[in-house]
Design a protein around this motif. Structure first.
Motif, PDB file in Angstrom:
ATOM      1  N   ILE A  72       0.847  -1.191   0.000  1.00 56.88           N
ATOM      2  CA  ILE A  72       0.000   0.000   0.000  1.00 56.88           C
ATOM      3  C   ILE A  72       0.887   1.247   0.000  1.00 56.88           C
ATOM      4  CG2 ILE A  72      -1.658   1.337   1.363  1.00 56.88           C
ATOM      5  CD1 ILE A  72      -2.793  -1.346   2.341  1.00 56.88           C
ATOM      6  N   GLY A  73       0.587   2.180  -0.896  1.00 57.74           N
ATOM      7  CA  GLY A  73       1.324   3.427  -0.979  1.00 57.74           C
ATOM      8  C   GLY A  73       2.521   3.405  -1.905  1.00 57.74           C
ATOM      9  N   THR A  74       2.786   2.244  -2.547  1.00 55.89           N
ATOM     10  CA  THR A  74       3.984   2.154  -3.389  1.00 55.89           C
ATOM     11  C   THR A  74       3.679   2.158  -4.889  1.00 55.89           C
ATOM     12  OG1 THR A  74       4.006  -0.282  -3.371  1.00 55.89           O
ATOM     13  CG2 THR A  74       5.205   0.846  -1.604  1.00 55.89           C
ATOM     14  N   PHE A  75       2.410   2.271  -5.272  1.00 50.92           N
ATOM     15  CA  PHE A  75       2.108   2.231  -6.712  1.00 50.92           C
ATOM     16  C   PHE A  75       2.784   3.358  -7.495  1.00 50.92           C
ATOM     17  CE2 PHE A  75      -0.291   3.029 -10.570  1.00 50.92           C
ATOM     18  CZ  PHE A  75      -0.271   1.767 -11.137  1.00 50.92           C
ATOM     19  N   PRO A  76       2.845   4.590  -6.992  1.00 56.68           N
ATOM     20  CA  PRO A  76       3.549   5.633  -7.756  1.00 56.68           C
ATOM     21  C   PRO A  76       5.020   5.289  -8.006  1.00 56.68           C
ATOM     22  CG  PRO A  76       2.171   6.633  -6.070  1.00 56.68           C
ATOM     23  CD  PRO A  76       2.167   5.157  -5.797  1.00 56.68           C
ATOM     24  N   ILE A  77       5.650   4.622  -7.052  1.00 52.25           N
ATOM     25  CA  ILE A  77       7.055   4.221  -7.231  1.00 52.25           C
ATOM     26  C   ILE A  77       7.140   3.129  -8.293  1.00 52.25           C
ATOM     27  CG2 ILE A  77       9.118   3.350  -6.070  1.00 52.25           C
ATOM     28  CD1 ILE A  77       7.869   4.342  -3.425  1.00 52.25           C
ATOM     29  N   LEU A  78       6.251   2.146  -8.224  1.00 56.99           N
ATOM     30  CA  LEU A  78       6.205   1.092  -9.237  1.00 56.99           C
ATOM     31  C   LEU A  78       6.000   1.704 -10.621  1.00 56.99           C
ATOM     32  CD1 LEU A  78       5.923  -2.008  -9.981  1.00 56.99           C
ATOM     33  CD2 LEU A  78       3.453  -1.620  -9.804  1.00 56.99           C
ATOM     34  N   ASP A  79       5.069   2.627 -10.723  1.00 56.01           N
ATOM     35  CA  ASP A  79       4.760   3.272 -11.997  1.00 56.01           C
ATOM     36  C   ASP A  79       5.989   3.974 -12.560  1.00 56.01           C
ATOM     37  OD1 ASP A  79       2.763   3.930 -13.971  1.00 56.01           O
ATOM     38  OD2 ASP A  79       2.802   5.974 -13.214  1.00 56.01           O
ATOM     39  N   ARG A  80       6.712   4.665 -11.712  1.00 53.21           N
ATOM     40  CA  ARG A  80       7.912   5.380 -12.152  1.00 53.21           C
ATOM     41  C   ARG A  80       8.999   4.411 -12.633  1.00 53.21           C
ATOM     42  NH1 ARG A  80       8.795   7.902  -7.742  1.00 53.21           N
ATOM     43  NH2 ARG A  80      10.676   6.881  -6.981  1.00 53.21           N
ATOM     44  N   ILE A  81       9.185   3.328 -11.897  1.00 56.22           N
ATOM     45  CA  ILE A  81      10.217   2.347 -12.258  1.00 56.22           C
ATOM     46  C   ILE A  81       9.883   1.670 -13.589  1.00 56.22           C
ATOM     47  CG2 ILE A  81      11.224   0.114 -11.612  1.00 56.22           C
ATOM     48  CD1 ILE A  81      12.340   2.415 -10.021  1.00 56.22           C
ATOM     49  N   LEU A  82       8.643   1.250 -13.767  1.00 56.05           N
ATOM     50  CA  LEU A  82       8.276   0.517 -14.977  1.00 56.05           C
ATOM     51  C   LEU A  82       8.206   1.425 -16.202  1.00 56.05           C
ATOM     52  CD1 LEU A  82       5.644  -2.076 -13.685  1.00 56.05           C
ATOM     53  CD2 LEU A  82       8.122  -2.306 -13.950  1.00 56.05           C
ATOM     54  N   LYS A  83       7.983   2.710 -16.006  1.00 56.58           N
ATOM     55  CA  LYS A  83       8.026   3.650 -17.130  1.00 56.58           C
ATOM     56  C   LYS A  83       9.467   3.957 -17.540  1.00 56.58           C
ATOM     57  CE  LYS A  83       3.656   6.141 -16.429  1.00 56.58           C
ATOM     58  NZ  LYS A  83       3.041   7.414 -15.950  1.00 56.58           N
ATOM     59  N   LYS A  84      10.345   3.987 -16.552  1.00 57.34           N
ATOM     60  CA  LYS A  84      11.732   4.378 -16.812  1.00 57.34           C
ATOM     61  C   LYS A  84      12.572   3.240 -17.379  1.00 57.34           C
ATOM     62  CE  LYS A  84      15.664   6.644 -14.554  1.00 57.34           C
ATOM     63  NZ  LYS A  84      16.157   7.278 -13.289  1.00 57.34           N
ATOM     64  N   PHE A  85      12.310   2.016 -16.936  1.00 56.37           N
ATOM     65  CA  PHE A  85      13.140   0.879 -17.324  1.00 56.37           C
ATOM     66  C   PHE A  85      12.319  -0.127 -18.123  1.00 56.37           C
ATOM     67  CE2 PHE A  85      14.896   2.583 -13.374  1.00 56.37           C
ATOM     68  CZ  PHE A  85      16.205   2.826 -13.754  1.00 56.37           C
ATOM     69  N   ASP A  86      12.887  -0.621 -19.194  1.00 52.66           N
ATOM     70  CA  ASP A  86      12.198  -1.567 -20.063  1.00 52.66           C
ATOM     71  C   ASP A  86      12.264  -2.967 -19.448  1.00 52.66           C
ATOM     72  OD1 ASP A  86      11.019  -2.950 -22.118  1.00 52.66           O
ATOM     73  OD2 ASP A  86      12.762  -2.859 -23.449  1.00 52.66           O
ATOM     74  N   THR A  87      11.112  -3.509 -19.075  1.00 55.25           N
ATOM     75  CA  THR A  87      11.047  -4.866 -18.507  1.00 55.25           C
ATOM     76  C   THR A  87      10.297  -5.818 -19.433  1.00 55.25           C
ATOM     77  OG1 THR A  87       9.014  -4.329 -17.294  1.00 55.25           O
ATOM     78  CG2 THR A  87      11.112  -3.989 -16.142  1.00 55.25           C
ATOM     79  N   SER A  88      10.085  -5.409 -20.673  1.00 59.03           N
ATOM     80  CA  SER A  88       9.265  -6.209 -21.591  1.00 59.03           C
ATOM     81  C   SER A  88       9.874  -7.567 -21.901  1.00 59.03           C
ATOM     82  CB  SER A  88       9.023  -5.435 -22.894  1.00 59.03           C
ATOM     83  OG  SER A  88      10.257  -5.119 -23.521  1.00 59.03           O
ATOM     84  N   ASN A  89      11.202  -7.677 -21.803  1.00 55.86           N
ATOM     85  CA  ASN A  89      11.842  -8.960 -22.082  1.00 55.86           C
ATOM     86  C   ASN A  89      12.249  -9.682 -20.812  1.00 55.86           C
ATOM     87  OD1 ASN A  89      13.850  -7.170 -21.373  1.00 55.86           O
ATOM     88  ND2 ASN A  89      15.374  -8.051 -22.777  1.00 55.86           N
ATOM     89  N   LYS A  90      11.673  -9.281 -19.681  1.00 54.37           N
ATOM     90  CA  LYS A  90      11.951  -9.916 -18.400  1.00 54.37           C
ATOM     91  C   LYS A  90      10.713 -10.662 -17.912  1.00 54.37           C
ATOM     92  CE  LYS A  90      15.856  -7.668 -18.381  1.00 54.37           C
ATOM     93  NZ  LYS A  90      17.135  -8.359 -18.682  1.00 54.37           N
ATOM     94  N   LEU A  91      10.930 -11.634 -17.051  1.00 50.33           N
ATOM     95  CA  LEU A  91       9.818 -12.243 -16.338  1.00 50.33           C
ATOM     96  C   LEU A  91       9.516 -11.331 -15.156  1.00 50.33           C
ATOM     97  CD1 LEU A  91       7.826 -14.560 -15.883  1.00 50.33           C
ATOM     98  CD2 LEU A  91       9.619 -15.755 -14.604  1.00 50.33           C
ATOM     99  N   LEU A  92       8.415 -10.583 -15.240  1.00 53.84           N
ATOM    100  CA  LEU A  92       8.051  -9.579 -14.241  1.00 53.84           C
ATOM    101  C   LEU A  92       6.898 -10.105 -13.390  1.00 53.84           C
ATOM    102  CD1 LEU A  92       8.276  -6.656 -13.108  1.00 53.84           C
ATOM    103  CD2 LEU A  92       6.634  -5.979 -14.881  1.00 53.84           C
ATOM    104  N   VAL A  93       7.164 -10.283 -12.102  1.00 57.44           N
ATOM    105  CA  VAL A  93       6.170 -10.841 -11.188  1.00 57.44           C
ATOM    106  C   VAL A  93       5.969  -9.867 -10.036  1.00 57.44           C
ATOM    107  CG1 VAL A  93       5.503 -12.812  -9.774  1.00 57.44           C
ATOM    108  CG2 VAL A  93       6.969 -13.163 -11.780  1.00 57.44           C
ATOM    109  N   LEU A  94       4.710  -9.482  -9.792  1.00 63.11           N
ATOM    110  CA  LEU A  94       4.375  -8.547  -8.730  1.00 63.11           C
ATOM    111  C   LEU A  94       3.587  -9.260  -7.649  1.00 63.11           C
ATOM    112  CD1 LEU A  94       3.194  -5.534 -10.928  1.00 63.11           C
ATOM    113  CD2 LEU A  94       5.519  -6.146 -10.259  1.00 63.11           C
ATOM    114  N   GLY A  95       3.876  -8.905  -6.395  1.00 61.86           N
ATOM    115  CA  GLY A  95       3.182  -9.542  -5.282  1.00 61.86           C
ATOM    116  C   GLY A  95       2.847  -8.555  -4.192  1.00 61.86           C
ATOM    117  N   ASN A  96       2.343  -9.070  -3.086  1.00 63.60           N
ATOM    118  CA  ASN A  96       1.953  -8.338  -1.888  1.00 63.60           C
ATOM    119  C   ASN A  96       0.554  -7.734  -2.052  1.00 63.60           C
ATOM    120  OD1 ASN A  96       2.261  -6.500   0.625  1.00 63.60           O
ATOM    121  ND2 ASN A  96       4.168  -7.681   0.587  1.00 63.60           N
TER     122      ASN A  96
END
Length: 217
Positions: A72-96
């Motif tokens: 809770i409260g970390t979505f803006p940080i997640l949004d910033r990280i995923l916009k800045k860094f290309d993870t399209s060729n990674k296995l990206l798994v989100l939890g919690n």
């Protein structure tokens, strides 16, 4: 990554929490890293935390698998990280918590993300094991076999069946994988059970997250 059974998969486990005076088990990144290392010997796991590391300077391209705890409260940080860094060729798994309760909102924005709902270590092990056996690929037909996840497939969000896992014979947690709390005077609470023996508060997320059962370790 070019697949080779002689090379370990590089795994990044990332906690986005910007500030905290204590770290609580169950199912924090230490628990997950210890559980994965016990069962899967082909992983090279690193834990990074927004509490101790500059997550904007992490070389995300160096990892094959990126697992992020989205509290809770970390979505803006997640949004910033995923916009800045290309993870399209990674296995990206989100939890919690947010991946459990707001997976629709997350996956609608990030189609390559797999959201793990409820307890994470059992499911992440299944996902990584399939990914490894399939030579670093994973298909939607593979994902359908894994419980407790949500993912994007055929222009819609798909969820799989929910399961509760037994905590019997749970391996001993190796907390040496994450020793920063001792250097920063942060309280570290150790897990002794999951769920709640009272289990009657209507506002609480614990019954939904860990089932309605109280399960000691």
């Amino acid at each position: 990554m070019q697949y080779s059974q002689t090379v370990k998969l590089k795994v990044l486990l990332l906690d986005l929490t910007p500030y905290e005076s204590e770290i609580n088990e169950p199912i924090n990144l230490t628990t997950i890293a210890s559980y994965l290392s016990y069962h899967l010997d082909y992983l090279d796991i690193e834990i990074k935390s927004n509490l101790f590391d500059n997550i904007e300077k992490i070389s995300y391209q160096n990892y094959d698998i990126i697992g992020i705890a989205v509290k809770i409260g970390t979505f803006p940080i997640l949004d910033r990280i995923l916009k800045k860094f290309d993870t399209s060729n990674k296995l990206l798994v989100l939890g919690n918590t947010l991946a459990t309760y707001l997976f629709n909102e997350i996956i609608s924005k990030y189609h390559n993300a797999i959201c793990v709902r409820f307890e994470g270590e059992f499911i992440l092990r299944k996902i990584i094991n399939l990914y490894y056996k399939n030579k670093c690929t994973i298909t939607h037909s593979d994902l359908r076999k894994i419980p407790n996840i949500a993912y994007y497939s055929n222009n819609k969000i798909t969820t799989t069946q929910l399961e509760i896992f037994s905590l019997k014979n749970y391996p001993k947690i190796d907390r040496k994988t994450f020793n920063q709390p001792t250097t920063k005077n942060i309280i570290y609470r150790i897990e002794g059970s999951r769920g709640c023996s009272w289990n009657q508060c209507t506002f609480c997320s614990i019954p939904g997250k860990y089932s309605n059962r109280y399960r000691p370790l």
